[in-house]
Design an enzyme around this catalytic site. Structure first.
Site, PDB file in Angstrom:
ATOM      1  CG  HIS A 268      -0.377  -0.220   2.505  1.00 10.53           C
ATOM      2  ND1 HIS A 268      -0.027  -1.463   2.972  1.00 10.53           N
ATOM      3  CD2 HIS A 268      -0.029   0.650   3.483  1.00 10.53           C
ATOM      4  CE1 HIS A 268       0.498  -1.351   4.179  1.00 10.53           C
ATOM      5  NE2 HIS A 268       0.515  -0.072   4.506  1.00 10.53           N
ATOM      6  NE  ARG A 283      -0.015  -0.480  11.096  1.00 15.37           N
ATOM      7  CZ  ARG A 283       1.267  -0.431  10.738  1.00 15.37           C
ATOM      8  NH1 ARG A 283       1.604   0.010   9.545  1.00 15.37           N
ATOM      9  NH2 ARG A 283       2.212  -0.816  11.558  1.00 15.37           N
TER      10      ARG A 283
HETATM   11  O1  LIG Z   1      -1.858   6.440   6.029  1.00 12.52           O
HETATM   12  C1  LIG Z   1      -2.269   5.517   5.320  1.00 12.52           C
HETATM   13  O2  LIG Z   1      -3.234   5.622   4.571  1.00 12.52           O
HETATM   14  C2  LIG Z   1      -1.553   4.222   5.328  1.00 12.52           C
HETATM   15  C3  LIG Z   1      -0.465   4.255   6.313  1.00 12.52           C
HETATM   16  C4  LIG Z   1       0.243   2.962   6.399  1.00 12.52           C
HETATM   17  O3  LIG Z   1       1.131   2.669   5.678  1.00 12.52           O
HETATM   18  C5  LIG Z   1      -0.226   2.018   7.395  1.00 12.52           C
HETATM   19  O4  LIG Z   1      -1.147   2.336   8.157  1.00 12.52           O
HETATM   20  O5  LIG Z   1       0.312   0.900   7.426  1.00 12.52           O
HETATM   21 FE   LIG Z   2       1.692   0.700   6.017  1.00 10.96          FE
END
Ligand SMILES: O=C(O)CCC(=O)C(=O)O
Ligand SMILES: [Fe+2]
Length: 296
Positions: A268, A283
């Protein structure tokens, strides 16, 4: 439990209860409707878990949850990890990793979470806390689609390869300067240095048996057993292929969204296009296993 996955834009998957599925793209990614994560019963959580494996990226909307509820959701989906091996996320539960654009919390490089450790997370559960007025979308690439669409010849080469993944470039300075060389306790061990770790270049998914290209520009440093030039060339080919538009879905965030992804077969990238506005994400990650490749 049955999952009926057709070619239509909207499908229904059933596990005693029904959830509507709106696909994010033809090959992976789905928004699930009809679930409230704070009141979901075990059947719905099982369905969500199944959908996560099926679709790899799952979007839920209108879920205005707290950090504690975020952690609880992750705990119902699997075993949680601490937030991050070295990052100090401040005044949040231990399981929460905070990315704050005002504290250099960006993710504008394609990566798979924490592949620099021997057991990278199996999945991640992400929600926005502060969003810019526009921008800051997140993109996911499907490592299985990428593997499947390589030429059979290159698939054969990739199947045999191993690569080293290293968190030093991204987090080494932070670990020494901000943490005095003492990170967090990950997998029961105090992290004091980021030691390169070896993973197969093709990973076999432990639940589906499907193969994914498992290298990422964020953390993969080199391919074992080939020359530097060959390693660079091969990784360039793999990265360009992984991130072809056909292999990507993109999400435009709204407060109340939760996105979950399978971290065993996806990469991502979060767009850094909203500065000087602020963006904060929280997260929680699910504990994973040691990647296994076709040659293991
Ligand atoms: O900020 C985001 O959209 C993704 C961030 C990221 O790489 C994660 O949360 O693992
Ligand atoms: Fe990430």
């Amino acid at each position: 439990m049955t999952a009926t996955i057709g070619t239509a834009q909207t499908d229904t998957i059933t596990a005693g209860r029904e959830l509507d599925v709106v696909r994010l793209g033809p090959r992976f990614g789905a928004e699930l409707r009809g679930i409230d994560v704070t009141t979901a019963d075990d059947g719905q959580i099982a369905l969500l878990r199944e959908a996560l494996v099926e679709f790899k990226v799952i979007v839920l909307r209108d879920q205005h949850i707290t950090d504690a509820q975020h952690v609880q959701l992750a705990q119902r989906l699997g075993e949680t990890t601490i937030g991050h091996p070295v990052w100090d996320s401040g005044d949040v539960p231990d399981e929460v990793f905070t990315l704050d654009s005002t504290d250099n919390g960006f993710a504008d490089e394609w990566h798979t979470d924490v592949t620099f450790m021997p057991r990278p997370p199996a999945g991640s559960v992400l929600r926005p806390i502060v969003l810019p007025s526009t921008g800051g979308d997140t993109n996911w690439a499907d490592g299985e689609l990428a593997y499947e669409s390589l030429s059979p010849q290159l698939r054969g080469v990739a199947d045999e390869l191993y690569a080293y993944h290293d968190g030093e470039r991204e987090f080494g300075y932070y670990l020494r300067q901000r943490r005095g060389g003492v990170g967090n306790v990950w997998e029961g061990k105090q992290v004091t240095a980021l030691v390169p770790t070896r993973h197969p270049v093709v990973r076999i998914h432990p639940e589906t048996g499907r193969k994914a290209l498992f290298v990422n520009p964020g953390f993969t440093s080199y391919i074992e057993g080939v020359s530097d030039a060959e390693s660079r060339g091969l990784l360039d080919i793999f990265y360009a292929h992984l991130t072809k538009p056909e292999h990507i879905v993109r999400h435009r965030w709204t407060l109340g969204d939760i996105v979950l992804w399978d971290n065993r077969n996806t990469l991502h990238y979060a767009n850094r296009d909203y500065l000087p506005e602020r963006r904060v994400m929280h997260r929680v990650t699910l504990r994973g296993d040691e990647p296994v490749g076709p040659a293991d």
